[in-house]
Design a protein around this motif. Structure first.
Motif, PDB file in Angstrom:
ATOM      1  N   THR A 263       2.330   9.972  -7.817  1.00 33.91           N
ATOM      2  CA  THR A 263       3.431  10.625  -8.514  1.00 33.91           C
ATOM      3  C   THR A 263       4.637   9.694  -8.552  1.00 33.91           C
ATOM      4  N   GLY A 264       5.099   9.375  -9.748  1.00 32.22           N
ATOM      5  CA  GLY A 264       6.277   8.534  -9.891  1.00 32.22           C
ATOM      6  C   GLY A 264       6.015   7.049  -9.836  1.00 32.22           C
ATOM      7  N   GLY A 265       4.736   6.639  -9.791  1.00 33.56           N
ATOM      8  CA  GLY A 265       4.474   5.201  -9.754  1.00 33.56           C
ATOM      9  C   GLY A 265       3.134   4.878  -9.146  1.00 33.56           C
ATOM     10  N   ILE A 266       3.112   3.884  -8.272  1.00 36.06           N
ATOM     11  CA  ILE A 266       1.869   3.433  -7.651  1.00 36.06           C
ATOM     12  C   ILE A 266       2.010   3.445  -6.133  1.00 36.06           C
ATOM     13  N   GLU A 267       0.861   3.391  -5.471  1.00 40.27           N
ATOM     14  CA  GLU A 267       0.812   3.216  -4.026  1.00 40.27           C
ATOM     15  C   GLU A 267      -0.068   2.019  -3.700  1.00 40.27           C
ATOM     16  N   VAL A 268       0.239   1.379  -2.573  1.00 44.37           N
ATOM     17  CA  VAL A 268      -0.559   0.262  -2.071  1.00 44.37           C
ATOM     18  C   VAL A 268      -1.125   0.656  -0.711  1.00 44.37           C
ATOM     19  N   LEU A 269      -2.224   0.005  -0.344  1.00 44.50           N
ATOM     20  CA  LEU A 269      -2.822   0.242   0.967  1.00 44.50           C
ATOM     21  C   LEU A 269      -2.324  -0.816   1.945  1.00 44.50           C
TER      22      LEU A 269
ATOM     23  N   GLY B 166       8.927  -0.786  -8.732  1.00 45.73           N
ATOM     24  CA  GLY B 166       9.252  -0.405 -10.098  1.00 45.73           C
ATOM     25  C   GLY B 166       8.054  -0.295 -11.018  1.00 45.73           C
ATOM     26  N   MET B 167       6.877  -0.726 -10.569  1.00 46.02           N
ATOM     27  CA  MET B 167       5.688  -0.594 -11.400  1.00 46.02           C
ATOM     28  C   MET B 167       5.325   0.885 -11.532  1.00 46.02           C
ATOM     29  N   GLN B 168       5.086   1.323 -12.751  1.00 40.78           N
ATOM     30  CA  GLN B 168       4.831   2.742 -12.994  1.00 40.78           C
ATOM     31  C   GLN B 168       3.350   3.110 -12.989  1.00 40.78           C
ATOM     32  N   THR B 169       2.491   2.139 -13.320  1.00 38.24           N
ATOM     33  CA  THR B 169       1.057   2.416 -13.356  1.00 38.24           C
ATOM     34  C   THR B 169       0.296   1.230 -12.780  1.00 38.24           C
ATOM     35  N   VAL B 170      -0.948   1.503 -12.375  1.00 36.47           N
ATOM     36  CA  VAL B 170      -1.811   0.435 -11.888  1.00 36.47           C
ATOM     37  C   VAL B 170      -2.071  -0.578 -12.998  1.00 36.47           C
ATOM     38  N   ASP B 171      -2.308  -0.086 -14.220  1.00 40.32           N
ATOM     39  CA  ASP B 171      -2.548  -0.990 -15.343  1.00 40.32           C
ATOM     40  C   ASP B 171      -1.362  -1.925 -15.559  1.00 40.32           C
ATOM     41  N   GLU B 172      -0.149  -1.402 -15.452  1.00 36.44           N
ATOM     42  CA  GLU B 172       1.042  -2.239 -15.626  1.00 36.44           C
ATOM     43  C   GLU B 172       1.084  -3.342 -14.581  1.00 36.44           C
ATOM     44  N   ALA B 173       0.771  -3.000 -13.344  1.00 32.60           N
ATOM     45  CA  ALA B 173       0.798  -3.999 -12.280  1.00 32.60           C
ATOM     46  C   ALA B 173      -0.263  -5.073 -12.498  1.00 32.60           C
ATOM     47  N   LEU B 174      -1.462  -4.656 -12.903  1.00 34.60           N
ATOM     48  CA  LEU B 174      -2.537  -5.614 -13.139  1.00 34.60           C
ATOM     49  C   LEU B 174      -2.211  -6.532 -14.317  1.00 34.60           C
ATOM     50  N   GLU B 175      -1.651  -5.960 -15.376  1.00 38.32           N
ATOM     51  CA  GLU B 175      -1.304  -6.759 -16.553  1.00 38.32           C
ATOM     52  C   GLU B 175      -0.167  -7.730 -16.257  1.00 38.32           C
ATOM     53  N   ALA B 176       0.731  -7.353 -15.351  1.00 36.76           N
ATOM     54  CA  ALA B 176       1.875  -8.207 -15.028  1.00 36.76           C
ATOM     55  C   ALA B 176       1.489  -9.384 -14.133  1.00 36.76           C
ATOM     56  N   ALA B 177       0.295  -9.313 -13.536  1.00 34.97           N
ATOM     57  CA  ALA B 177      -0.106 -10.367 -12.597  1.00 34.97           C
ATOM     58  C   ALA B 177      -0.155 -11.723 -13.289  1.00 34.97           C
TER      59      ALA B 177
END
Length: 202
Positions: free
Chosen positions: A20-26, A153-164
């Motif tokens: 909710t509101g973005g992404i989480e990391v492990l 600030g990343m809103q989705t997993v896809d956004e984070a992966l694409e920004a890599a």
């Protein structure tokens, strides 16, 4: 001192899931022993013989290691991790290992923690992890801190992966100053004298 090409190599997996509101990391906490005693880290470890498949290059060897270590340490099987960064250790580090960081979408499966290697593990937003470090609750090492900072600030997993994009090379310099220890990379300085740490762009 070994030349950079002679250094051991490791792979680290930064697992992402929607929240909710973005992404989480492990993040997982290491036991109170060894090089990362008590620190919160991403799953990962050194390249082993079985990770060197079909004459692949260093990055692929590290990718195999990240996948294997993630399975061994937290019981998750990941696929197609994306290279995010390469961390070259500082000259004065007591143990010098060149480490590749990879981003990966987390599978929908329960964690199964290795009792020997993991004390605890949590899913958290990058912002919350940095807040816990700033409050003195968690120990983070600079590569982990910098990776979390970059994911804020990343809103989705896809956004984070694409920004890599292309894996960024971080060649670390450690400088002791009257104001405390500073970690330097090309165009950036991380000041660690006191909490919260302060990142200054050059």
């Amino acid at each position: 001192m070994s030349e950079p090409d002679d250094l051991p190599v490791a792979g680290t997996a930064v697992l992402l899931r929607p929240a909710t509101g973005g992404i989480e990391v492990l993040l997982m906490r290491r036991p109170d022993r060894g090089s990362f005693a008590g620190a919160w880290v991403f799953p990962g470890g050194k390249v082993e013989t079985g990770d060197r498949l079909d004459g692949d290059g260093e990055q692929d060897d590290a990718r195999h290691a990240a996948v294997r270590e993630t399975r061994e340490e937290v019981g998750l099987v990941i696929a197609d991790p994306v290279a995010l960064s390469l961390w070259q250790p500082p000259a004065q580090a007591p143990v010098r290992i060149r480490t590749w960081f990879f981003l990966s979408r987390a599978p929908e499966a329960a964690l199964d923690l290795s009792a020997d290697e993991v004390v605890d593990a949590v899913w958290t937003s990058p912002e919350r992890a940095l807040s816990r470090h700033a409050a003195g609750e968690w120990t983070l090492f600079p590569p982990t801190w910098m990776t979390l900072h970059g994911l804020c600030g990343m809103q989705t997993v896809d956004e984070a992966l694409e920004a890599a994009g292309t894996a960024r090379n971080f060649t670390t310099r450690v400088i002791e100053t009257p104001a405390g220890t500073v970690f330097e990379w090309d165009g950036m300085r991380l000041e660690t004298r006191s909490l919260p740490w302060n990142l200054v762009a050059g």
